[in-house]
Design a protein around this motif. Structure first.
Motif, PDB file in Angstrom:
ATOM      1  N   LEU A 269       5.753  -0.714  15.254  1.00  0.00           N
ATOM      2  CA  LEU A 269       5.497  -1.592  16.391  1.00  0.00           C
ATOM      3  C   LEU A 269       4.424  -0.932  17.257  1.00  0.00           C
ATOM      4  N   VAL A 270       3.351  -1.652  17.541  1.00  0.00           N
ATOM      5  CA  VAL A 270       2.283  -1.113  18.385  1.00  0.00           C
ATOM      6  C   VAL A 270       2.192  -1.932  19.671  1.00  0.00           C
ATOM      7  N   PHE A 271       2.303  -1.233  20.789  1.00  0.00           N
ATOM      8  CA  PHE A 271       2.148  -1.850  22.110  1.00  0.00           C
ATOM      9  C   PHE A 271       0.814  -1.379  22.679  1.00  0.00           C
ATOM     10  N   SER A 272      -0.040  -2.316  22.990  1.00  0.00           N
ATOM     11  CA  SER A 272      -1.368  -1.929  23.478  1.00  0.00           C
ATOM     12  C   SER A 272      -1.310  -1.276  24.847  1.00  0.00           C
TER      13      SER A 272
ATOM     14  N   PRO B 135     -11.040   2.773  24.286  1.00  0.00           N
ATOM     15  CA  PRO B 135      -9.682   2.823  23.726  1.00  0.00           C
ATOM     16  C   PRO B 135      -9.708   3.171  22.233  1.00  0.00           C
ATOM     17  N   VAL B 136      -8.690   3.921  21.801  1.00  0.00           N
ATOM     18  CA  VAL B 136      -8.523   4.228  20.370  1.00  0.00           C
ATOM     19  C   VAL B 136      -7.892   3.017  19.687  1.00  0.00           C
ATOM     20  N   LYS B 137      -8.407   2.677  18.489  1.00  0.00           N
ATOM     21  CA  LYS B 137      -7.929   1.483  17.792  1.00  0.00           C
ATOM     22  C   LYS B 137      -6.793   1.832  16.832  1.00  0.00           C
ATOM     23  N   PRO B 138      -5.786   0.964  16.740  1.00  0.00           N
ATOM     24  CA  PRO B 138      -4.706   1.219  15.784  1.00  0.00           C
ATOM     25  C   PRO B 138      -5.172   0.983  14.350  1.00  0.00           C
ATOM     26  N   LYS B 139      -4.573   1.747  13.430  1.00  0.00           N
ATOM     27  CA  LYS B 139      -4.911   1.596  12.004  1.00  0.00           C
ATOM     28  C   LYS B 139      -3.812   0.850  11.239  1.00  0.00           C
TER      29      LYS B 139
ATOM     30  N   LEU C   3      -7.550  -2.386  11.622  1.00  0.00           N
ATOM     31  CA  LEU C   3      -6.249  -2.422  10.952  1.00  0.00           C
ATOM     32  C   LEU C   3      -6.452  -2.429   9.435  1.00  0.00           C
ATOM     33  N   GLU C   4      -5.697  -1.582   8.749  1.00  0.00           N
ATOM     34  CA  GLU C   4      -5.873  -1.448   7.300  1.00  0.00           C
ATOM     35  C   GLU C   4      -5.320  -2.648   6.534  1.00  0.00           C
ATOM     36  N   LYS C   5      -4.320  -3.311   7.100  1.00  0.00           N
ATOM     37  CA  LYS C   5      -3.811  -4.550   6.492  1.00  0.00           C
ATOM     38  C   LYS C   5      -3.335  -5.469   7.616  1.00  0.00           C
ATOM     39  N   PRO C   6      -3.247  -6.774   7.352  1.00  0.00           N
ATOM     40  CA  PRO C   6      -2.851  -7.703   8.411  1.00  0.00           C
ATOM     41  C   PRO C   6      -1.436  -7.399   8.937  1.00  0.00           C
TER      42      PRO C   6
ATOM     43  N   CYS D  27      -2.064   4.929  27.910  1.00  0.00           N
ATOM     44  CA  CYS D  27      -1.918   5.064  26.454  1.00  0.00           C
ATOM     45  C   CYS D  27      -1.380   3.785  25.839  1.00  0.00           C
ATOM     46  N   SER D  28      -1.730   3.579  24.594  1.00  0.00           N
ATOM     47  CA  SER D  28      -1.028   2.619  23.751  1.00  0.00           C
ATOM     48  C   SER D  28       0.120   3.360  23.073  1.00  0.00           C
ATOM     49  N   LEU D  29       1.029   2.603  22.485  1.00  0.00           N
ATOM     50  CA  LEU D  29       2.244   3.179  21.893  1.00  0.00           C
ATOM     51  C   LEU D  29       2.394   2.725  20.447  1.00  0.00           C
ATOM     52  N   GLU D  30       2.618   3.697  19.557  1.00  0.00           N
ATOM     53  CA  GLU D  30       2.970   3.402  18.166  1.00  0.00           C
ATOM     54  C   GLU D  30       4.410   3.833  17.963  1.00  0.00           C
ATOM     55  N   LEU D  31       5.296   2.865  17.739  1.00  0.00           N
ATOM     56  CA  LEU D  31       6.736   3.115  17.642  1.00  0.00           C
ATOM     57  C   LEU D  31       7.212   2.812  16.225  1.00  0.00           C
ATOM     58  N   HIS D  32       7.787   3.834  15.560  1.00  0.00           N
ATOM     59  CA  HIS D  32       8.321   3.676  14.200  1.00  0.00           C
ATOM     60  C   HIS D  32       9.832   3.517  14.306  1.00  0.00           C
ATOM     61  N   VAL D  33      10.321   2.343  13.917  1.00  0.00           N
ATOM     62  CA  VAL D  33      11.741   2.069  14.039  1.00  0.00           C
ATOM     63  C   VAL D  33      12.171   1.116  12.921  1.00  0.00           C
ATOM     64  N   GLU D  34      13.293   1.462  12.239  1.00  0.00           N
ATOM     65  CA  GLU D  34      13.811   0.653  11.125  1.00  0.00           C
ATOM     66  C   GLU D  34      12.726   0.332  10.098  1.00  0.00           C
ATOM     67  N   ASP D  35      11.934   1.353   9.726  1.00  0.00           N
ATOM     68  CA  ASP D  35      10.869   1.222   8.732  1.00  0.00           C
ATOM     69  C   ASP D  35       9.775   0.229   9.119  1.00  0.00           C
TER      70      ASP D  35
END
Length: 451
Positions: free
Chosen positions: A177-180, A194-198, A408-411, A166-174
């Motif tokens: 962070l995405v770890f592939s 693989p599923v792509k991050p947005k 990705l929706e924005k850079p 799996c990849s990891l999407e971590l929400h911390v301090e607003d």
């Protein structure tokens, strides 16, 4: 917030990334260093932060260079929770126990034959220490939010590569962070794309094949040709293979060739107890890969599955031509060494390398044409044919990696390129900047970056 790059920074192995906030310390992956001796020696060094100050570990998948240092982390004081997918938990259990057994056996052999400079040689960790990791693991379903505290949560999402990865999407301090983790090929034989991050503010992206495009070869035809040519000269085919997913991929391809009657009806041997155990995990986790339950059964039927070492010895000295798939994939240890001690000195035989070969491994040295190779304290001349089928890698190539960040929706604020050798890291950095204009940074080992 600080990011500590404790592994897989300017190198492929030893994946460890520590996220430090005022409230939490989260370690993403806890892998062993492999390959070059200077890297392997880092496994004996204490972690740059005290393990008992780490709250959580999140594993992307169960390969040794992502989970193999967990017993040391626990024996050095870590007492938190470890999160991962269900297949990753099962594979980690197998990998850690196998790793501990190999280390114990190698230490025993080194002491018996006195070829280690250490007196006595000791394993990095024991089987008992490996078993202490398992009660700390918590299974997480993909795409479900897991709360770590009031201001921090994460979710895992599908990465291909190997079963459970799996990849990891971590929400911390607003921040997001995405770890592939390690990313598979978009058109892998067994795994889904693989599923792509947005969304991501910071991306930590693997770069193993950042400087390479996998050849668009017909893998089945190539494997067919190698097997048939070797058998015609009365030789044996030895395929060093990672027990997780590569063994199963090679089984699938050989099964396809046998079904089409394109290779002879000889012995096809799987000699890796862990690889055989992983077959059960494949059967129990059908939603994670492309095979049906019936496929799994049919595929296994054409192989001789070897677990007992006495059967390994019998197979080695069986004079009939055969194809053997045995771990380890980079020829760093395991039963494949026993086969190579016998067969690598004979020119009628073929060794097929089918996965990434890290710097400093025997597999890499064979790939680069080394004429003499060392096993268990002795040197053997390399007379066998050494072949490579690069298209069989479990890692996505440069195109796959670039494609992974295409939705990705924005850079992102920044992409940190990790898990690659320097040439691969820099080549991928140039391509990302050229195509997307995203800012990239290549951290070095033990660097601490504030974000």
């Amino acid at each position: 917030m600080k990011i500590h790059f404790l592994g897989a920074a300017s190198t492929v192995t030893g994946s460890k990334f520590l996220i430090e906030t005022n409230e939490l310390r989260i370690l993403v992956d806890c892998g062993m260093f492999q390959g070059l001796k200077a890297l392997r020696e880092l496994n004996r060094e204490p972690l740059a932060v005290l393990p008992n100050t780490i709250d959580f570990v999140i594993l992307t998948h169960g390969h040794l260079d992502h989970c193999g240092w967990l017993p040391k982390l626990v024996s050095d004081g870590f007492n938190g929770k470890i999160f991962c997918s269900h297949p990753t938990k099962e594979i980690t259990r197998l990998i850690l126990q196998d790793s501990a057994k190999i280390q114990e056996e190698e230490a025993e052999m080194a002491n018996k034959n006195k070829y280690s400079k250490h007196n006595p040689a000791t394993p990095l960790y024991t089987l008992e220490e490996a078993k202490k990791v398992l009660p700390m693991i918590r299974v997480v379903e993909p795409n479900l939010d897991v709360k770590l505290d009031e201001n921090c949560w994460f979710k895992l999402f599908y990465a291909g590569h190997v079963l459970g990865a799996c990849s990891l999407e971590l929400h911390v301090e607003d921040k997001i962070l995405v770890f592939s983790g390690d990313l598979g090929q978009d058109d892998d034989v067994l795994m889904f794309p693989p599923v792509k991050p947005k969304k991501a503010d910071f991306i930590f992206m693997e770069s193993t094949y950042g400087n390479r495009i996998h050849p668009q070869e017909d893998v089945l035809f190539e494997l067919e040709s190698i097997i048939n040519n070797t058998i015609k000269r009365n030789g044996n085919v030895i395929i060093p293979s990672f027990a997780v997913e590569r063994v199963q991929t090679m089984m699938y391809l050989i099964w396809q060739l046998r079904k089409q009657d394109r290779i002879p009806n000889i012995k096809y041997i799987i000699d890796t107890p862990m690889g055989i155990s992983v077959l059960d995990i494949f059967r129990d986790n059908l939603k994670w890969h492309k095979l049906t339950a019936n496929d799994c059964e049919e595929m296994c039927d054409i192989f001789t599955l070897v677990s007992d070492y006495q059967d390994t010895i019998a197979a080695i000295y069986d004079e009939n031509p055969k194809v053997v798939i045995a771990a380890s994939g980079m020829v760093t240890g395991g039963r494949v060494l026993s086969y190579l001690e016998k067969y690598i000195t004979e020119p009628e035989n073929t060794v097929i390398l089918v996965g990434f070969q890290a710097e400093g491994t025997r597999g890499r040295r064979l790939l680069e044409g080394e004429k003499e190779i060392k096993f268990h304290g002795k040197f053997y001349p390399v007379q066998a044919n050494i072949m490579s089928i690069e298209g069989l890698s479990a890692h996505g190539d440069q195109n796959d990696l670039l494609n992974w960040i295409s939705e990705l929706e924005k850079p992102p604020t920044k992409i940190f390129l990790i898990h690659g050798e320097n040439s691969a890291l820099d080549a991928l950095r140039i391509k990302i900047v050229e195509r997307y204009k995203y800012e990239c940074q290549i951290p070095i080992l033990n660097q601490v970056i504030e974000i």
